[in-house]
Design an enzyme around this catalytic site. Structure first.
Site, PDB file in Angstrom:
ATOM      1  N   ARG A  21       0.828  -1.215   0.000  1.00  0.00           N
ATOM      2  CA  ARG A  21       0.000   0.000   0.000  1.00  0.00           C
ATOM      3  C   ARG A  21       0.857   1.258   0.000  1.00  0.00           C
ATOM      4  O   ARG A  21       0.559   2.222  -0.696  1.00  0.00           O
ATOM      5  CB  ARG A  21      -0.960   0.004   1.190  1.00  0.00           C
ATOM      6  CG  ARG A  21      -2.063  -1.036   1.058  1.00  0.00           C
ATOM      7  CD  ARG A  21      -2.898  -1.136   2.316  1.00  0.00           C
ATOM      8  NE  ARG A  21      -2.024  -1.532   3.415  1.00  0.00           N
ATOM      9  CZ  ARG A  21      -2.176  -1.156   4.680  1.00  0.00           C
ATOM     10  NH1 ARG A  21      -3.151  -0.358   5.029  1.00  0.00           N
ATOM     11  NH2 ARG A  21      -1.341  -1.575   5.601  1.00  0.00           N
ATOM     12  N   ASN A  39      -6.298  -2.626   2.741  1.00  0.00           N
ATOM     13  CA  ASN A  39      -6.262  -4.077   2.896  1.00  0.00           C
ATOM     14  C   ASN A  39      -7.680  -4.604   3.078  1.00  0.00           C
ATOM     15  O   ASN A  39      -8.471  -4.015   3.815  1.00  0.00           O
ATOM     16  CB  ASN A  39      -5.435  -4.473   4.123  1.00  0.00           C
ATOM     17  CG  ASN A  39      -3.948  -4.395   3.880  1.00  0.00           C
ATOM     18  OD1 ASN A  39      -3.481  -4.352   2.749  1.00  0.00           O
ATOM     19  ND2 ASN A  39      -3.177  -4.373   4.955  1.00  0.00           N
TER      20      ASN A  39
END
Length: 92
Positions: A21, A39
């Site tokens: 990320r 997530n």
């Protein structure tokens, strides 16, 4: 450069716990893209990104590549109309 678009992506593989990320956030910022990477409980990562179409395709290249410790196995992508709802690119 193409017009403004929205890109919705789900990334499958080894993409959690490997800096994925943050990697996407850095590339999005460099490309002037707003949105988020999050997530999901099934181990995948959801990305919602808005910006110029050309920049989104450049980000998509990075999404498919990922950082060194990741292993991207599958990427689902959908483009939609730009909304302008994001002020930055965040991670959750």
């Amino acid at each position: 450069m193409g017009g403004l678009k929205r890109m919705y992506v789900i990334v499958y593989g080894i993409v959690q716990g490997v800096g994925y990320r943050r990697f996407i956030q850095i590339h999005a910022a460099r490309l002037g893209i707003k949105g988020y990477a999050k997530n999901l409980p099934d181990g995948s990562v959801e990305i919602l990104a808005e910006g110029y179409e050309e920049a989104l395709y450049k980000l998509l290249d990075q999404i498919k590549r990922g950082p060194p410790l990741s292993k991207v196995e599958k990427v689902d992508v959908k483009f939609d109309d730009y909304t302008g709802e994001f002020a930055s690119f965040d991670t959750y």
